[in-house]
Scaffold this active site. Structure first.
Site, short mmCIF file in Angstrom:
data_model
loop_
_atom_site.label_atom_id
_atom_site.label_comp_id
_atom_site.label_asym_id
_atom_site.label_seq_id
_atom_site.Cartn_x
_atom_site.Cartn_y
_atom_site.Cartn_z
N GLU A 1 0.89 -1.23 0.11
CA GLU A 1 0.05 -0.01 -0.12
C GLU A 1 0.85 1.06 -0.05
OE1 GLU A 1 -2.83 -0.02 3.21
OE2 GLU A 1 -3.85 2.14 2.52
N ASN B 1 -6.73 1.54 2.54
CA ASN B 1 -7.47 2.59 2.84
C ASN B 1 -6.89 3.96 1.76
OD1 ASN B 1 -8.67 1.59 5.07
ND2 ASN B 1 -7.10 2.60 6.48
N GLU C 1 -12.62 -1.94 2.22
CA GLU C 1 -13.33 -1.73 3.47
C GLU C 1 -14.10 -0.78 3.32
OE1 GLU C 1 -10.08 -1.45 6.60
OE2 GLU C 1 -9.76 -3.46 6.49
N TYR D 1 -6.89 -8.76 11.76
CA TYR D 1 -5.42 -8.40 12.26
C TYR D 1 -5.61 -8.95 13.96
CZ TYR D 1 -4.52 -5.50 8.35
OH TYR D 1 -4.12 -5.08 7.07
N GLU E 1 -6.44 -9.09 3.65
CA GLU E 1 -5.65 -8.51 4.67
C GLU E 1 -5.48 -9.51 5.86
OE1 GLU E 1 -6.09 -4.37 5.60
OE2 GLU E 1 -6.44 -3.95 3.62
N GLN F 1 1.50 -6.00 5.82
CA GLN F 1 1.61 -5.79 4.28
C GLN F 1 3.18 -6.58 3.96
OE1 GLN F 1 1.26 -1.69 3.40
NE2 GLN F 1 -1.11 -1.81 4.27
#
Ligand code: AHR
Length: 504
Positions: free
Chosen positions: A27, A72, A173, A244, A292, A351
């Site tokens: 990202e 994001n 998201e 997460y 993710e 990531q």
């Protein structure tokens, strides 16, 4: 000594291994791209400014499909800013991470970086501030061979061949109030369906991922998936999951059992997707893209001032330094993804570099492996052929978060073509080594080719900038394979892997 028995049955096939399960995520966030994969002027940089020492580590990690450019970030991104002559690319504000974006890396550069690392590009489109038209334009720019305005623009920009991106995320998201342009499930479901329909009108063979919940603790979890799929079921191929995990309040026992939560998440999304599919009398099954997943000490980051009011280029954000315990959990999460590989067809460790990442770098300096690098790279290297569900007979322990958790978890693979097999195991006990006897008779396993473990007397040991090789893989001593029976002793709080040869 505590003992466990595992039986691996060659016919208990979960799914043929699809290497997209070993995907990752880059990202435009913090130092993932800038000062991470890209640093012109670094002694190892190539003509595009990509660090080749990082490329080597990415190859060693064995990540396959790489999701890009967010996250994001994508929900405010104008892809057009990142193509064409670098000197005329605009600097923009990234509202997601309150940073400045130089746009020196964009679609064409990242597609070239994927080629360098031997990975597949998984592209996300912006459905936050933009919509169908921008998604179609990016698709034309990236994938159309030539002879149209945008494909010819790509050619003029130095990429004569189309990037041929097969896997696309329809936003990111979109259920999260933190997301630029977040929506209700109804609004997003309609937009996703229309975007998907239009993209497939351009290329019916694209594989499209619709946004699921950004976590199983979201208040809309379950209803979000149902509503979004009711609108988009026939137009999309995957629904995303994001999760997460972190150790909270010193509760290592619950943290080590994080996989149980991932299992609950997957089962809920599968049953919701199948409910919608059955209601629609569809023959199609929606796959899961767990795009993710990782350990992330999110609450510490939220309490820090690293995302603040300053506008900075590539600030240090989300630079978690991972412990042995974190790596054991990560290895176990990967085992869980493999155990659900019949439905989880694609996954991305979030990531890749510097930002909650297995690989760390310093500007003008070196690059090194975090503890979490090891279970991922070994699993990606050893797993081949078909994924098998082992039967595990083992005791349990009590956790505050999930009730009883098995002390040992495991998954196996077998590949008839190369005559090899692999077994991945975790021991969640904080005090006991566990002797595990594994019946591999139905695989005709003959000899151990590799037996390694990630374990340390200090479960919180880490590889830091000052001590980059403090933690590494150790030989799993005492592993024996005779008469189809493998015996291994798993140290407390450990992740282990055994590779073996099979008679063909
Ligand atoms: O991976 C970090 C962030 O976590 C991503 O940008 C977002 O999609 C998720 O909330």
């Amino acid at each position: 000594m505590t003992t466990a028995r595992i039986t691996v049955d060659r016919t208990a096939v979960i799914a043929p291994l699809n290497r997209r399960i070993f995907g990752s995520f880059v990202e435009h966030l913090g130092r993932c791209v800038y000062d991470g994969i890209y640093e012109p002027g670094h002694p190892t940089a190539n003509e595009d400014g990509f660090r080749l020492d990082v490329v080597d580590l990415v190859k060693e990690l064995g990540s396959t499909t790489i999701r890009y450019p967010g996250g994001n970030f994508v929900s405010g991104y104008r892809w057009e800013d990142g193509v064409g002559p670098k000197e005329s690319r605009p600097v923009r504000r990234d509202l997601a991470w309150h940073s400045l974006e130089s746009n020196q890396v964009g679609t064409d550069e990242f597609a070239r970086w994927c080629k360098l690392t031997g990975s597949e590009l998984m592209m996300a489109v912006n459905l936050g501030t933009r919509g169908i038209e921008a998604a179609l334009d990016l698709l034309e720019y990236a994938n159309h061979p030539s002879g149209t305005a945008l494909s010819d623009q790509r050619i003029d920009n130095g990429s004569p061949e189309p990037h041929d991106i097969r896997l696309w995320c329809l936003g990111n998201e979109m259920d999260g109030p933190w997301q630029t342009g977040y929506m209700t499930a109804d609004d997003y479901g309609k937009l996703a369906a229309r975007t998907a329909q239009a993209m497939k009108a351009a290329d019916k063979d694209l594989e499209l991922v619709v946004c699921g919940s950004s976590g199983s603790t979201m208040p809309t979890f379950g209803d979000w998936e149902r509503t979004v799929l009711e609108h988009s079921y026939e137009h999309v191929d995957y629904i995303s999951c994001h999760a997460y995990y972190q150790e909270r309040q010193g509760d290592l026992g619950s943290f080590l059992a994080s996989s149980l939560e991932m299992q609950y998440f997957i089962e809920t999304v599968v049953s919701t997707a199948d409910h919608v599919g059955n209601k629609l009398r569809s023959n199609k099954k929606i796959k899961l893209s767990f795009d993710e997943w990782n350990v992330w000490y999110l609450e510490e980051h939220q309490a820090s001032n690293e995302v603040n009011n300053e506008w900075r280029f590539a600030p240090r954000q989300l630079e978690d330094v991972y412990s042995v315990a974190d790596a054991v959990v990560l290895g176990n999460l990967l085992i869980t993804l493999l155990k659900n590989h019949d439905r989880v067809a694609s996954a991305s460790l979030a990531q890749l570099v510097n930002v909650i990442a297995p690989i760390m770098t310093e500007p003008s300096g070196g690059a090194w492996r975090q503890t979490t690098f090891f279970p991922f790279s070994v699993t990606s290297r050893l797993a081949k052929g078909e994924v098998l569900r082992p039967r595990i007979d083992v005791g349990t322990y009590e956790t505050a978060a999930y009730g009883l958790a098995p002390l040992v978890d495991a998954v196996a693979t077998a590949d008839s073509e190369s005559g090899t097999g692999s077994l991945f195991l975790v021991n969640r006990s904080q005090t006991e080594a566990i002797e595990v006897t594994v019946n591999l008779a139905s695989l005709d396993a003959t000899t151990i080719t590799e037996a390694v473990t990630l374990h340390d007397e200090d479960v919180y040991a880490k590889n830091t900038i000052d001590d980059r090789e403090r933690v590494g893989l150790r030989e799993l001593s005492g592993a024996v394979l005779a008469g189809g029976l493998l015996t291994v002793t798993l140290p407390p709080v450990s992740w282990s892997a055994v590779g073996f040869a099979c008679e063909r």
